[in-house]
Motif scaffolding. Structure first.
Motif, PDB file in Angstrom:
ATOM      1  N   GLY A 122      62.883  13.243  79.025  1.00 26.56           N
ATOM      2  CA  GLY A 122      63.803  13.229  77.895  1.00 26.56           C
ATOM      3  C   GLY A 122      64.735  14.424  77.921  1.00 26.56           C
ATOM      4  N   TYR A 123      65.847  14.292  77.216  1.00 27.69           N
ATOM      5  CA  TYR A 123      66.794  15.401  77.123  1.00 27.69           C
ATOM      6  C   TYR A 123      66.162  16.572  76.392  1.00 27.69           C
ATOM      7  CZ  TYR A 123      70.388  12.026  78.493  1.00 27.69           C
ATOM      8  OH  TYR A 123      71.125  11.089  79.163  1.00 27.69           O
ATOM      9  N   CYS A 124      66.596  17.755  76.738  1.00 30.69           N
ATOM     10  CA  CYS A 124      66.046  18.978  76.152  1.00 30.69           C
ATOM     11  C   CYS A 124      67.183  19.944  75.871  1.00 30.69           C
ATOM     12  CB  CYS A 124      65.038  19.600  77.118  1.00 30.69           C
ATOM     13  SG  CYS A 124      64.727  21.347  76.836  1.00 30.69           S
ATOM     14  N   ASP A 125      67.319  20.355  74.603  1.00 29.67           N
ATOM     15  CA  ASP A 125      68.354  21.315  74.206  1.00 29.67           C
ATOM     16  C   ASP A 125      67.696  22.629  73.792  1.00 29.67           C
ATOM     17  OD1 ASP A 125      69.663  18.881  74.341  1.00 29.67           O
ATOM     18  OD2 ASP A 125      70.943  19.284  72.620  1.00 29.67           O
ATOM     19  N   PRO A 126      67.714  23.658  74.634  1.00 33.06           N
ATOM     20  CA  PRO A 126      67.152  24.949  74.215  1.00 33.06           C
ATOM     21  C   PRO A 126      67.832  25.514  72.974  1.00 33.06           C
ATOM     22  CG  PRO A 126      67.476  24.897  76.593  1.00 33.06           C
ATOM     23  CD  PRO A 126      68.139  23.677  76.045  1.00 33.06           C
ATOM     24  N   ILE A 127      69.144  25.225  72.825  1.00 35.27           N
ATOM     25  CA  ILE A 127      69.845  25.627  71.609  1.00 35.27           C
ATOM     26  C   ILE A 127      70.863  24.548  71.274  1.00 35.27           C
ATOM     27  CG2 ILE A 127      71.696  26.938  72.765  1.00 35.27           C
ATOM     28  CD1 ILE A 127      71.336  29.030  70.452  1.00 35.27           C
ATOM     29  N   GLN A 128      71.048  24.321  69.985  1.00 29.41           N
ATOM     30  CA  GLN A 128      72.023  23.341  69.508  1.00 29.41           C
ATOM     31  C   GLN A 128      72.501  23.814  68.134  1.00 29.41           C
ATOM     32  OE1 GLN A 128      71.612  18.984  67.760  1.00 29.41           O
ATOM     33  NE2 GLN A 128      71.057  18.974  69.922  1.00 29.41           N
ATOM     34  N   ILE A 129      73.816  23.955  67.996  1.00 31.82           N
ATOM     35  CA  ILE A 129      74.393  24.473  66.759  1.00 31.82           C
ATOM     36  C   ILE A 129      75.315  23.406  66.185  1.00 31.82           C
ATOM     37  CG2 ILE A 129      75.701  26.348  65.707  1.00 31.82           C
ATOM     38  CD1 ILE A 129      74.925  28.085  68.113  1.00 31.82           C
ATOM     39  N   THR A 130      74.976  22.900  65.015  1.00 29.92           N
ATOM     40  CA  THR A 130      75.716  21.788  64.433  1.00 29.92           C
ATOM     41  C   THR A 130      75.321  21.604  62.972  1.00 29.92           C
ATOM     42  OG1 THR A 130      76.215  19.419  64.662  1.00 29.92           O
ATOM     43  CG2 THR A 130      73.968  20.126  65.164  1.00 29.92           C
ATOM     44  N   ASP A 131      76.135  20.835  62.242  1.00 30.04           N
ATOM     45  CA  ASP A 131      75.756  20.466  60.876  1.00 30.04           C
ATOM     46  C   ASP A 131      75.261  19.025  60.809  1.00 30.04           C
ATOM     47  OD1 ASP A 131      78.239  19.237  61.269  1.00 30.04           O
ATOM     48  OD2 ASP A 131      78.803  19.416  59.161  1.00 30.04           O
ATOM     49  N   VAL A 132      75.380  18.289  61.917  1.00 28.40           N
ATOM     50  CA  VAL A 132      74.963  16.884  61.920  1.00 28.40           C
ATOM     51  C   VAL A 132      74.027  16.607  63.096  1.00 28.40           C
ATOM     52  CG1 VAL A 132      75.728  14.482  61.966  1.00 28.40           C
ATOM     53  CG2 VAL A 132      77.128  16.193  60.815  1.00 28.40           C
ATOM     54  N   SER A 133      74.592  16.545  64.307  1.00 26.42           N
ATOM     55  CA  SER A 133      73.790  16.221  65.473  1.00 26.42           C
ATOM     56  C   SER A 133      74.528  16.642  66.737  1.00 26.42           C
ATOM     57  CB  SER A 133      73.479  14.719  65.510  1.00 26.42           C
ATOM     58  OG  SER A 133      72.552  14.421  66.526  1.00 26.42           O
ATOM     59  N   TYR A 134      73.897  16.392  67.883  1.00 29.32           N
ATOM     60  CA  TYR A 134      74.440  16.809  69.178  1.00 29.32           C
ATOM     61  C   TYR A 134      75.810  16.210  69.476  1.00 29.32           C
ATOM     62  CZ  TYR A 134      73.551  12.170  71.110  1.00 29.32           C
ATOM     63  OH  TYR A 134      73.603  10.812  71.367  1.00 29.32           O
ATOM     64  N   ASN A 135      76.136  15.091  68.850  1.00 23.92           N
ATOM     65  CA  ASN A 135      77.342  14.342  69.194  1.00 23.92           C
ATOM     66  C   ASN A 135      78.468  14.525  68.190  1.00 23.92           C
ATOM     67  OD1 ASN A 135      76.158  13.011  67.077  1.00 23.92           O
ATOM     68  ND2 ASN A 135      76.082  11.003  68.057  1.00 23.92           N
ATOM     69  N   ASP A 136      78.310  15.477  67.253  1.00 26.01           N
ATOM     70  CA  ASP A 136      79.274  15.593  66.166  1.00 26.01           C
ATOM     71  C   ASP A 136      79.474  17.059  65.791  1.00 26.01           C
ATOM     72  OD1 ASP A 136      80.921  15.152  64.001  1.00 26.01           O
ATOM     73  OD2 ASP A 136      79.597  13.712  63.013  1.00 26.01           O
ATOM     74  N   ALA A 137      80.592  17.647  66.242  1.00 24.33           N
ATOM     75  CA  ALA A 137      80.909  19.054  65.958  1.00 24.33           C
ATOM     76  C   ALA A 137      79.733  19.958  66.320  1.00 24.33           C
ATOM     77  CB  ALA A 137      81.311  19.236  64.499  1.00 24.33           C
TER      78      ALA A 137
END
Length: 292
Positions: A135-150
């Motif tokens: 599966g995909y793995c994101d060590p860091i993700q910065i957003t107000d919604v999800s990986y695919n939106d801003a």
């Protein structure tokens, strides 16, 4: 006699610029410190050592359950690993499980609706081939919604051999106005994932420095670069899609699907120069050196 005087003047004025340059104070570390918005060493627990916003780390059972957020670390598969960090203690992820941990973005990220720049730095230690689950793995993700939106993130692709990718993805309703199929397989989405690092330099028992450098987002000329161990791996230019946040809902999520060690999370309010990135990578005692 005149010839000797002339030679002395030539030597003096030739050496003077070098003397002045050697006496000039190197302000690189001071400049880095003044640009920090968040720093978490994980040496004294999970509360950030320095934060312009909320310094607390929160745990939630899911992104949609923000009202259930608890201050502190409340996931049994994540812990502080004593003396296992790049410098001092580190944050250890042992399982892929439900729930999220995060620092709030407000003031900890210098978000701007008209011209947004910044840098995100951290260290990872793992062997992606043996440590990560499918599966995909994101060590860091910065957003107000999800990986695919801003959203701004780095990830490991879902199967071995795993690539390491930078995602700087604008508003979904702009880049994908007529949704069709899963976004992570959408050619428009995939085209935005640059750079893609093949055979990334992660090894068991070794540390890899990651730096995301971005500038001029929310303009027509946004760009984002990925550095690993101080080396530029690639730059994506001409990012024109807007990044629209509800800032109070935006968070700095850590370890989504990640299994391994993390240390020295640092966020800056501007993009960094190559010299600053190299300095950050080679600090003897990590970012703590900037406070000494």
């Amino acid at each position: 006699m005149q010839n000797q005087t002339f030679i002395k003047l030539v030597i003096f004025f030739g050496v003077l610029p070098m003397l002045l340059a050697s006496c000039a104070k190197d302000t690189t570390q001071a400049d880095l410190k003044s640009s920090l918005t968040l720093y978490a060493s994980f040496d004294k627990g999970v509360q950030a050592d320095f934060a312009l916003g909320d310094a607390n780390l929160y745990t939630v059972p899911s992104r949609k359950a923000r009202d259930s957020a608890q201050v502190g670390l409340h996931k049994p598969d994540i812990s502080i690993a004593k003396d296992k960090g790049r410098y001092g203690d580190g944050l250890l992820f042992t399982e892929r499980s439900r729930g999220n941990i995060y620092y709030p973005s407000a003031k900890n990220i210098a978000y701007n609706t008209s011209d947004w720049s910044g840098a995100i730095s951290f260290w990872l230690s793992l062997d992606p081939a043996t440590d990560l689950k499918p599966g995909y793995c994101d060590p860091i993700q910065i957003t107000d919604v999800s990986y695919n939106d801003a959203s701004i993130w780095v990830d490991f692709t879902k199967e071995n051999p795993r690539d390491f990718r930078l995602g700087v993805i604008g508003d979904r309703d702009v880049w994908n106005p007529t949704p069709n199929g899963p976004d992570n397989e959408n050619p428009i989405f995939i085209k935005q994932l640059e750079p893609v690092v093949k055979n990334p330099p992660f090894r068991k028992g070794e540390w890899t420095h990651i730096l995301i450098n971005f500038s001029n987002l929310n303009t027509e000329n946004g760009q984002a670069s990925l550095y690993m161990n101080g080396e530029l791996k690639g730059t994506r230019k001409n990012i024109s899609d807007p990044f629209t946040w509800e800032l109070d809902k935006s968070n700095i999520y850590l370890g989504l699907g990640y299994i391994g060690l993390m240390d020295e999370l640092s966020i800056f309010n501007r993009n960094l120069s190559d010299k600053e990135i190299s300095t950050l990578y080679t600090l003897e005692n990590g970012v703590q050196s900037l406070f000494e």
